[in-house]
Design a protein around this motif. Sequence first.
Motif, mmCIF file in Angstrom:
data_model
loop_
_atom_site.group_PDB
_atom_site.id
_atom_site.type_symbol
_atom_site.label_atom_id
_atom_site.label_comp_id
_atom_site.label_asym_id
_atom_site.label_seq_id
_atom_site.Cartn_x
_atom_site.Cartn_y
_atom_site.Cartn_z
ATOM 1 N N GLU A 1 -30.570 -22.719 3.791
ATOM 2 C CA GLU A 1 -31.703 -23.326 3.333
ATOM 3 C C GLU A 1 -31.822 -23.589 1.832
ATOM 4 O O GLU A 1 -32.070 -24.575 1.495
ATOM 5 C CB GLU A 1 -32.785 -22.439 3.562
ATOM 6 N N ARG B 1 -39.838 -13.744 -8.835
ATOM 7 C CA ARG B 1 -40.204 -12.414 -9.762
ATOM 8 C C ARG B 1 -38.909 -11.857 -10.170
ATOM 9 O O ARG B 1 -38.786 -11.271 -11.325
ATOM 10 C CB ARG B 1 -41.331 -11.755 -9.419
ATOM 11 N N ARG B 2 -37.814 -11.861 -9.336
ATOM 12 C CA ARG B 2 -36.564 -10.946 -9.729
ATOM 13 C C ARG B 2 -35.580 -11.927 -9.695
ATOM 14 O O ARG B 2 -35.899 -13.366 -10.022
ATOM 15 C CB ARG B 2 -36.105 -9.849 -8.659
ATOM 16 N N TRP C 1 -43.076 -8.810 14.465
ATOM 17 C CA TRP C 1 -43.670 -8.508 13.153
ATOM 18 C C TRP C 1 -44.634 -7.392 13.112
ATOM 19 O O TRP C 1 -44.731 -6.795 11.959
ATOM 20 C CB TRP C 1 -44.014 -9.681 12.424
ATOM 21 N N SER D 1 -46.366 -17.957 -1.886
ATOM 22 C CA SER D 1 -45.329 -17.447 -0.965
ATOM 23 C C SER D 1 -44.942 -16.288 -0.899
ATOM 24 O O SER D 1 -43.499 -16.224 -1.135
ATOM 25 C CB SER D 1 -44.428 -18.732 -0.489
ATOM 26 N N VAL D 2 -45.791 -15.230 -0.665
ATOM 27 C CA VAL D 2 -44.927 -13.886 -1.040
ATOM 28 C C VAL D 2 -45.263 -12.798 0.118
ATOM 29 O O VAL D 2 -45.252 -11.775 0.048
ATOM 30 C CB VAL D 2 -46.064 -13.123 -2.111
ATOM 31 N N GLY D 3 -45.043 -13.599 1.436
ATOM 32 C CA GLY D 3 -44.971 -12.723 2.674
ATOM 33 C C GLY D 3 -46.285 -12.847 3.391
ATOM 34 O O GLY D 3 -47.278 -12.948 2.791
ATOM 35 N N LYS E 1 -34.460 -13.798 -1.527
ATOM 36 C CA LYS E 1 -34.563 -13.407 -0.013
ATOM 37 C C LYS E 1 -33.959 -14.711 0.619
ATOM 38 O O LYS E 1 -33.664 -14.480 1.776
ATOM 39 C CB LYS E 1 -36.010 -12.848 0.329
ATOM 40 N N ASN F 1 -39.605 -16.263 -3.536
ATOM 41 C CA ASN F 1 -38.182 -16.676 -3.232
ATOM 42 C C ASN F 1 -37.654 -16.262 -1.949
ATOM 43 O O ASN F 1 -36.447 -15.919 -1.685
ATOM 44 C CB ASN F 1 -37.540 -15.772 -4.255
ATOM 45 N N GLY F 2 -38.682 -16.700 -0.950
ATOM 46 C CA GLY F 2 -38.196 -16.290 0.359
ATOM 47 C C GLY F 2 -38.135 -17.706 1.234
ATOM 48 O O GLY F 2 -38.120 -18.698 0.520
ATOM 49 N N ASN F 3 -37.690 -17.637 2.460
ATOM 50 C CA ASN F 3 -37.367 -19.053 3.301
ATOM 51 C C ASN F 3 -38.625 -19.738 3.472
ATOM 52 O O ASN F 3 -38.656 -20.971 3.371
ATOM 53 C CB ASN F 3 -36.814 -18.653 4.487
ATOM 54 N N VAL F 4 -39.992 -19.162 3.553
ATOM 55 C CA VAL F 4 -41.051 -19.919 3.461
ATOM 56 C C VAL F 4 -41.276 -20.736 2.125
ATOM 57 O O VAL F 4 -41.706 -21.861 2.074
ATOM 58 C CB VAL F 4 -42.353 -19.160 3.941
ATOM 59 N N SER G 1 -40.158 -9.792 8.834
ATOM 60 C CA SER G 1 -38.934 -9.910 8.388
ATOM 61 C C SER G 1 -37.946 -10.435 9.577
ATOM 62 O O SER G 1 -38.079 -10.266 10.459
ATOM 63 C CB SER G 1 -38.084 -8.832 7.733
ATOM 64 N N GLY G 2 -36.960 -11.091 8.932
ATOM 65 C CA GLY G 2 -35.684 -11.453 9.851
ATOM 66 C C GLY G 2 -36.020 -12.887 10.496
ATOM 67 O O GLY G 2 -37.218 -13.547 9.992
ATOM 68 N N LEU H 1 -51.502 -11.571 -4.089
ATOM 69 C CA LEU H 1 -50.862 -11.581 -5.430
ATOM 70 C C LEU H 1 -51.619 -10.436 -6.121
ATOM 71 O O LEU H 1 -51.106 -9.456 -7.048
ATOM 72 C CB LEU H 1 -50.666 -12.600 -6.329
ATOM 73 N N ASP I 1 -39.088 -23.775 2.446
ATOM 74 C CA ASP I 1 -39.717 -24.578 3.309
ATOM 75 C C ASP I 1 -40.863 -25.583 2.613
ATOM 76 O O ASP I 1 -40.882 -26.495 2.557
ATOM 77 C CB ASP I 1 -40.368 -24.030 4.532
HETATM 78 P P1 NAP Z 1 -39.911 -12.946 2.343
HETATM 79 O O1 NAP Z 1 -38.665 -13.272 2.704
HETATM 80 O O2 NAP Z 1 -40.206 -11.540 2.451
HETATM 81 O O3 NAP Z 1 -40.053 -13.271 0.882
HETATM 82 C C1 NAP Z 1 -41.109 -13.024 0.107
HETATM 83 C C2 NAP Z 1 -40.862 -13.341 -1.339
HETATM 84 O O4 NAP Z 1 -42.198 -13.045 -1.951
HETATM 85 C C3 NAP Z 1 -39.852 -12.487 -1.927
HETATM 86 O O5 NAP Z 1 -39.189 -13.460 -2.849
HETATM 87 C C4 NAP Z 1 -40.599 -11.629 -2.777
HETATM 88 O O6 NAP Z 1 -40.163 -11.034 -4.038
HETATM 89 C C5 NAP Z 1 -41.858 -12.356 -3.191
HETATM 90 N N1 NAP Z 1 -42.903 -11.462 -3.448
HETATM 91 C C6 NAP Z 1 -43.580 -10.637 -3.064
HETATM 92 N N2 NAP Z 1 -44.473 -9.976 -3.856
HETATM 93 C C7 NAP Z 1 -44.603 -10.847 -4.796
HETATM 94 C C8 NAP Z 1 -45.367 -10.798 -6.242
HETATM 95 N N3 NAP Z 1 -46.441 -9.998 -6.139
HETATM 96 N N4 NAP Z 1 -45.164 -11.886 -7.038
HETATM 97 C C9 NAP Z 1 -44.118 -12.562 -6.972
HETATM 98 N N5 NAP Z 1 -43.391 -12.690 -5.929
HETATM 99 C C10 NAP Z 1 -43.462 -11.834 -4.570
HETATM 100 O O7 NAP Z 1 -41.032 -13.556 3.122
HETATM 101 P P2 NAP Z 1 -41.260 -15.087 3.710
HETATM 102 O O8 NAP Z 1 -40.536 -16.146 2.728
HETATM 103 O O9 NAP Z 1 -42.591 -15.295 4.004
HETATM 104 O O10 NAP Z 1 -40.424 -15.216 5.044
HETATM 105 C C11 NAP Z 1 -40.852 -14.134 6.131
HETATM 106 C C12 NAP Z 1 -39.546 -14.188 7.173
HETATM 107 O O11 NAP Z 1 -39.453 -15.384 7.833
HETATM 108 C C13 NAP Z 1 -38.209 -13.975 6.333
HETATM 109 O O12 NAP Z 1 -37.637 -12.939 7.187
HETATM 110 C C14 NAP Z 1 -37.452 -15.185 6.436
HETATM 111 O O13 NAP Z 1 -36.223 -15.313 6.150
HETATM 112 C C15 NAP Z 1 -38.350 -15.835 7.767
HETATM 113 N N6 NAP Z 1 -37.936 -17.164 7.664
HETATM 114 C C16 NAP Z 1 -36.945 -17.703 8.214
HETATM 115 C C17 NAP Z 1 -36.665 -19.161 8.034
HETATM 116 C C18 NAP Z 1 -35.625 -19.849 8.263
HETATM 117 O O14 NAP Z 1 -34.786 -19.084 9.034
HETATM 118 N N7 NAP Z 1 -35.270 -20.804 7.940
HETATM 119 C C19 NAP Z 1 -37.861 -19.790 7.524
HETATM 120 C C20 NAP Z 1 -39.277 -19.388 7.076
HETATM 121 C C21 NAP Z 1 -39.219 -17.912 7.236
HETATM 122 P P3 NAP Z 1 -39.145 -9.596 -3.759
HETATM 123 O O15 NAP Z 1 -38.038 -9.784 -3.232
HETATM 124 O O16 NAP Z 1 -39.232 -9.154 -5.220
HETATM 125 O O17 NAP Z 1 -40.183 -8.486 -3.342
#
Ligand code: NAP
Length: 468
Positions: free
Chosen positions: A220, A208-209, A376, A332-334, A215, A164-167, A382-383, A121, A170
Amino acid sequence: MAAVDPATAASTGEGPIRVAVIGAGPAGFYAAAALFKQDEVDVRVDMFNRLPTPYGLVREGVAPDHESIKAVTRVFDKTGNDPRFRFFGNVSIGDDLSVAELKRFYHMIVYAVGAQSDRRLGIEGEDLAGSHPATIFVGWYNGHPDFADLEFDLSHERAVVIGNGNVAVDVARILVRSVDELADTDMADHALAALRESSVREVIMLGRRGPAQAKFTSAELKEFGELPGVDVRVDAEQLVLDDASQALVDEERRVRRNLEILEGFASREPSGAPRTIELRFLASPAEIIGTDGRVEAVKVERNRLETGADGWQRATGTGQFEILECGLVLRSVGYRGVAVPGVPFDDKHGVIPNEQGRVTDRPGGATLPGEYAVGWIKRGPSGIIGTNKPDAVETVRHMLDDVRTLDRSSVSGDPEAIVRVLDERGLRYVTFDDWKQIDAEERARGEPRGRPRSKIVRVDEMLGVCGR
Ligand code: NAP
């Protein structure tokens, strides 16, 4: 085994093309499967993996209460059982063997190492005790050996999940889900024991958005509303959209569905359930506050959306702040890729620079013959799991095209040569048959309690089970 056109065999030199795949996650297995599926070139694949166990994030990332997603390992097992395939688990490329050494034994190398770290962050307090990357919490509850000995302080009532992603979805769900429901999953025993004692009653998830930019996927999100003993809170005012966000709703079915689900949550009366998940949008962590080195609160800034010239809607701080007291923060920001020693790395994007899977010496640079990337580490984190299939097929297509121009003179065609090196170094590598023994043992341990498996979380114990 696939038939090989003698003309092709002649043009490619003597013996099969030997390929090393580094990483045994979905991307690595899909690449191996694509190599076996074609019949233009006779191929052998050796897959190396740092952990003794295969499947990467299917084993160590997919949530334990999403068992059905793990059925994809049956597809990977078909590849694992192919006579052209060998698995060398518990071998770390970069530590146990260098990439330069691998090049003596393989005509082609495919990097399928995923994204093994997390994004930062970059705010004050990020490293206080009690503030963790969500990816580590995920590894911990899934029995990843690197994280099995960690302890998470679950003695506070409120946890904040950032992202706000799937992690994020979870980890928020796992924190509030009843342990009785988790007890029949393959969650690591240490995590089940810790969660049973957890005092966490409220999880606040910060995006944040806005809701239209979130995402997470709809299935989920919907699951939040189906958790027994959990109320979901969303402020209806947060769902009022600006024009650009409304356009996203109109364009994309997933976004539309997410908004419907969120509206459903916002209209619910609290039932007085013992645990709560609250979703807050347009909220960024500005600082993680603590005393004596421990998290006590998150300072949250209210955001508004601004659309840039590129059409991307960014979060911009309004200067309005709020303090959210909490005892645990999961960031959980990626995920983020990590460099493989001896392989080019694009630090800005956390990937191996490549053109459609052909590794290049720098972003936009010259391709390196015989080196490829999938998953990755090729395209960023992603994905979903299935996204890695077409991704791998693209890379393999280029590998097959490149076979004709391959210089095969410096590569040993002897498949046993690599085994001798591993043996000489005393490396206790795990074969696919060894893995089957570990798998059978885990299943046998889980069965009496109606669980799919009880995971072995220590490498030494895994090696003991398969007699290594
Ligand atoms: P992600 O989908 O890329 O989400 C990351 C989140 O972090 C986004 O909401 C992003 O917001 C936010 N973020 C990034 N930088 C930030 C900051 N500085 N301050 C606040 N928020 C910030 O990543 P993930 O959740 O780690 O998932 C990784 C991949 O695995 C994704 O493709 C996901 O769909 C997949 N996955 C799938 C499943 C499932 O199918 N059940 C489960 C787990 C993971 P912004 O949008 O504003 O950048």
